[in-house]
Design a protein around this motif. Structure first.
Motif, PDB file in Angstrom:
ATOM      1  N   LEU A  88     128.387  25.884  26.769  1.00 37.03           N
ATOM      2  CA  LEU A  88     129.749  25.423  26.483  1.00 37.03           C
ATOM      3  C   LEU A  88     130.277  26.021  25.182  1.00 37.03           C
ATOM      4  N   LEU A  89     129.397  26.294  24.228  1.00 37.42           N
ATOM      5  CA  LEU A  89     129.828  26.975  23.006  1.00 37.42           C
ATOM      6  C   LEU A  89     130.409  28.339  23.330  1.00 37.42           C
ATOM      7  N   ALA A  90     129.724  29.090  24.185  1.00 35.63           N
ATOM      8  CA  ALA A  90     130.183  30.442  24.535  1.00 35.63           C
ATOM      9  C   ALA A  90     131.363  30.415  25.496  1.00 35.63           C
ATOM     10  N   SER A  91     131.506  29.322  26.256  1.00 33.64           N
ATOM     11  CA  SER A  91     132.595  29.246  27.239  1.00 33.64           C
ATOM     12  C   SER A  91     133.960  29.129  26.583  1.00 33.64           C
ATOM     13  N   GLN A  92     133.997  28.614  25.357  1.00 36.49           N
ATOM     14  CA  GLN A  92     135.235  28.510  24.582  1.00 36.49           C
ATOM     15  C   GLN A  92     136.349  27.785  25.342  1.00 36.49           C
ATOM     16  N   GLY A  93     135.957  26.652  25.960  1.00 42.17           N
ATOM     17  CA  GLY A  93     136.944  25.820  26.639  1.00 42.17           C
ATOM     18  C   GLY A  93     137.283  26.246  28.049  1.00 42.17           C
ATOM     19  N   ARG A  94     136.635  27.293  28.555  1.00 35.14           N
ATOM     20  CA  ARG A  94     136.916  27.761  29.915  1.00 35.14           C
ATOM     21  C   ARG A  94     135.596  27.899  30.690  1.00 35.14           C
ATOM     22  N   PRO A  95     134.858  26.815  30.842  1.00 35.90           N
ATOM     23  CA  PRO A  95     133.546  26.919  31.487  1.00 35.90           C
ATOM     24  C   PRO A  95     133.634  27.195  32.983  1.00 35.90           C
ATOM     25  N   ASP A  96     132.743  28.024  33.466  1.00 29.80           N
ATOM     26  CA  ASP A  96     132.561  28.251  34.896  1.00 29.80           C
ATOM     27  C   ASP A  96     131.493  27.248  35.333  1.00 29.80           C
ATOM     28  N   TRP A  97     131.924  26.166  35.961  1.00 31.95           N
ATOM     29  CA  TRP A  97     131.011  25.061  36.248  1.00 31.95           C
ATOM     30  C   TRP A  97     129.919  25.446  37.239  1.00 31.95           C
ATOM     31  N   LEU A  98     130.246  26.298  38.198  1.00 38.73           N
ATOM     32  CA  LEU A  98     129.227  26.745  39.148  1.00 38.73           C
ATOM     33  C   LEU A  98     128.171  27.597  38.442  1.00 38.73           C
ATOM     34  N   LEU A  99     128.630  28.432  37.513  1.00 36.83           N
ATOM     35  CA  LEU A  99     127.688  29.243  36.736  1.00 36.83           C
ATOM     36  C   LEU A  99     126.813  28.344  35.865  1.00 36.83           C
ATOM     37  N   LEU A 100     127.394  27.290  35.316  1.00 34.27           N
ATOM     38  CA  LEU A 100     126.615  26.342  34.507  1.00 34.27           C
ATOM     39  C   LEU A 100     125.519  25.685  35.351  1.00 34.27           C
ATOM     40  N   VAL A 101     125.884  25.241  36.558  1.00 36.05           N
ATOM     41  CA  VAL A 101     124.904  24.607  37.444  1.00 36.05           C
ATOM     42  C   VAL A 101     123.774  25.586  37.783  1.00 36.05           C
ATOM     43  N   ALA A 102     124.139  26.838  38.090  1.00 34.43           N
ATOM     44  CA  ALA A 102     123.126  27.844  38.419  1.00 34.43           C
ATOM     45  C   ALA A 102     122.223  28.121  37.228  1.00 34.43           C
ATOM     46  N   THR A 103     122.822  28.195  36.045  1.00 28.70           N
ATOM     47  CA  THR A 103     122.036  28.445  34.829  1.00 28.70           C
ATOM     48  C   THR A 103     121.076  27.297  34.554  1.00 28.70           C
ATOM     49  N   LEU A 104     121.574  26.071  34.660  1.00 25.87           N
ATOM     50  CA  LEU A 104     120.725  24.909  34.422  1.00 25.87           C
ATOM     51  C   LEU A 104     119.599  24.819  35.448  1.00 25.87           C
ATOM     52  N   ALA A 105     119.928  25.105  36.701  1.00 26.36           N
ATOM     53  CA  ALA A 105     118.896  25.063  37.747  1.00 26.36           C
ATOM     54  C   ALA A 105     117.822  26.103  37.481  1.00 26.36           C
ATOM     55  N   GLY A 106     118.252  27.342  37.175  1.00 28.84           N
ATOM     56  CA  GLY A 106     117.292  28.408  36.936  1.00 28.84           C
ATOM     57  C   GLY A 106     116.431  28.156  35.713  1.00 28.84           C
ATOM     58  N   VAL A 107     117.066  27.758  34.612  1.00 25.75           N
ATOM     59  CA  VAL A 107     116.320  27.510  33.376  1.00 25.75           C
ATOM     60  C   VAL A 107     115.349  26.350  33.569  1.00 25.75           C
ATOM     61  N   SER A 108     115.794  25.260  34.200  1.00 28.22           N
ATOM     62  CA  SER A 108     114.921  24.099  34.380  1.00 28.22           C
ATOM     63  C   SER A 108     113.725  24.437  35.260  1.00 28.22           C
ATOM     64  N   LEU A 109     113.921  25.238  36.285  1.00 28.51           N
ATOM     65  CA  LEU A 109     112.812  25.625  37.157  1.00 28.51           C
ATOM     66  C   LEU A 109     111.809  26.505  36.421  1.00 28.51           C
ATOM     67  N   VAL A 110     112.303  27.424  35.604  1.00 29.54           N
ATOM     68  CA  VAL A 110     111.395  28.295  34.854  1.00 29.54           C
ATOM     69  C   VAL A 110     110.643  27.504  33.779  1.00 29.54           C
ATOM     70  N   VAL A 111     111.339  26.604  33.094  1.00 26.65           N
ATOM     71  CA  VAL A 111     110.666  25.755  32.103  1.00 26.65           C
ATOM     72  C   VAL A 111     109.598  24.908  32.788  1.00 26.65           C
ATOM     73  N   ALA A 112     109.927  24.341  33.942  1.00 23.54           N
ATOM     74  CA  ALA A 112     108.956  23.544  34.697  1.00 23.54           C
ATOM     75  C   ALA A 112     107.754  24.395  35.090  1.00 23.54           C
ATOM     76  N   SER A 113     108.019  25.621  35.483  1.00 28.19           N
ATOM     77  CA  SER A 113     106.939  26.552  35.833  1.00 28.19           C
ATOM     78  C   SER A 113     106.020  26.802  34.649  1.00 28.19           C
ATOM     79  N   GLY A 114     106.614  27.091  33.499  1.00 28.04           N
ATOM     80  CA  GLY A 114     105.823  27.346  32.298  1.00 28.04           C
ATOM     81  C   GLY A 114     104.973  26.143  31.914  1.00 28.04           C
ATOM     82  N   CYS A 115     105.535  24.949  32.045  1.00 25.75           N
ATOM     83  CA  CYS A 115     104.798  23.734  31.691  1.00 25.75           C
ATOM     84  C   CYS A 115     103.633  23.494  32.650  1.00 25.75           C
ATOM     85  N   ALA A 116     103.864  23.731  33.939  1.00 26.63           N
ATOM     86  CA  ALA A 116     102.795  23.546  34.922  1.00 26.63           C
ATOM     87  C   ALA A 116     101.648  24.520  34.669  1.00 26.63           C
ATOM     88  N   ILE A 117     101.992  25.766  34.404  1.00 25.23           N
ATOM     89  CA  ILE A 117     100.958  26.778  34.138  1.00 25.23           C
ATOM     90  C   ILE A 117     100.252  26.469  32.822  1.00 25.23           C
TER      91      ILE A 117
END
Length: 293
Positions: free
Chosen positions: A27-56
């Motif tokens: 949201l800092l980089a979005s400067q008031g014009r967030p792409d909400w679908l991109l945010l959802v995709a980013t959160l999904a991808g980051v959370s899955l990778v973080v979960a992967s790292g924690c499991a390993i």
């Protein structure tokens, strides 16, 4: 319950904390014009990778975890979940996370997350955590990646704002981690993990906590000085940093190091959460910035 075991091995608390930071950077980089679908995709991808790292990481650290009171009840240590199952679970999560990021975000975002994953699983978990007092510093790089990934996903490039976030969150990780190492000192000693309080003593760790909080405070001001965040963010940054520093300085005369360290740790979470929220809502358009990548 099988689902609960598969969830616990991913360390949900760590995932949640990283998601808050990711949203802040995005949201800092979005400067008031967030792409909400991109945010959802980013959160999904980051959370899955973080979960992967924690499991390993749970697979790698199973021998260490068995010697620490805080972690000896983890599902791999108790045998409730096999190493093979946890590793397969982690690999599937990682593939899904990177696929999500590759399909819906940018190559730069994928590269940022891949860097953090490699540092956490490879450089930190497999090597530095067990062999060097500098393991905490190396691990801080991976902990700083989620807000940077969120920022890069929204901005589409790397600039000084991304660099400031990387420095901020790296510096924050150090006093946060040293505080944990102090109030969990017996665990780290039992597992023979060479964190600073074990290797050089609690007094040395207290001094480092103060110095890192000072450096962190200066880094937080750079977001406002660079024109990325406004006065509201600046007030929050100053208030939280100064209070955290006050708590750290009180360690010199603290009657109980464990109680003091736990307080420093708890306030570290309050500090980074407040900053993540404030930079998300009090963004600014910088007068001058140059994309580096």
């Amino acid at each position: 319950m099988k689902l609960k075991r598969y969830l616990s091995v991913t360390k949900p608390g760590i995932i949640f904390g990283n998601l808050i930071a990711t949203v802040g950077g995005f949201l800092l980089a979005s400067q008031g014009r967030p792409d909400w679908l991109l945010l959802v995709a980013t959160l999904a991808g980051v959370s899955l990778v973080v979960a992967s790292g924690c499991a390993i990481n749970n697979c790698i650290d199973r021998d260490i975890d068995a010697r620490m009171s805080r972690t000896r009840s983890r599902v791999i240590v108790t045998g409730a979940m096999s190493v093979r199952a946890a590793l397969a679970h982690g690999l599937v999560l990682g593939v899904a996370g990177f696929a999500c990021l590759a399909l819906w975000t940018s190559a730069l975002t994928v590269a940022c997350v891949a860097f953090g994953f490699a540092i956490y699983v490879g450089a930190y978990s497999l090597w530095m955590k067990r062999s060097s007092v500098y393991g905490t510093l190396v691990g801080s790089l991976s902990g700083a990646v989620p807000p940077v990934a969120g920022y890069c996903a929204a901005a589409g490039h790397w600039d000084s704002g991304a660099l400031i976030l990387l420095v901020m969150f790296c510096l924050w990780q150090m006093p946060h981690s040293y505080a944990i190492a102090i109030f969990r000192l017996a665990d780290y000693e039992a597992a023979n993990i060479p964190v600073l309080p074990v290797v050089r003593g609690i007094s040395a760790a207290k001094r480092q906590i103060v110095l890192y909080i000072l450096a962190f405070a200066m880094a937080t001001l750079m977001l406002a000085a660079g024109g990325y965040a406004g006065h509201g963010y600046l007030i929050v940054a100053c208030a939280t940093s100064l209070w955290w520093l006050r708590m750290a300085l009180a360690g010199k005369t603290a009657p109980d190091d464990r109680v003091w360290a736990r307080q420093v740790f708890v306030f570290s979470i309050i500090t980074i959460t407040a900053l993540s929220v404030s930079m998300a809502v009090d963004w600014q358009v910088p007068v001058y910035t140059t994309a580096w990548l």
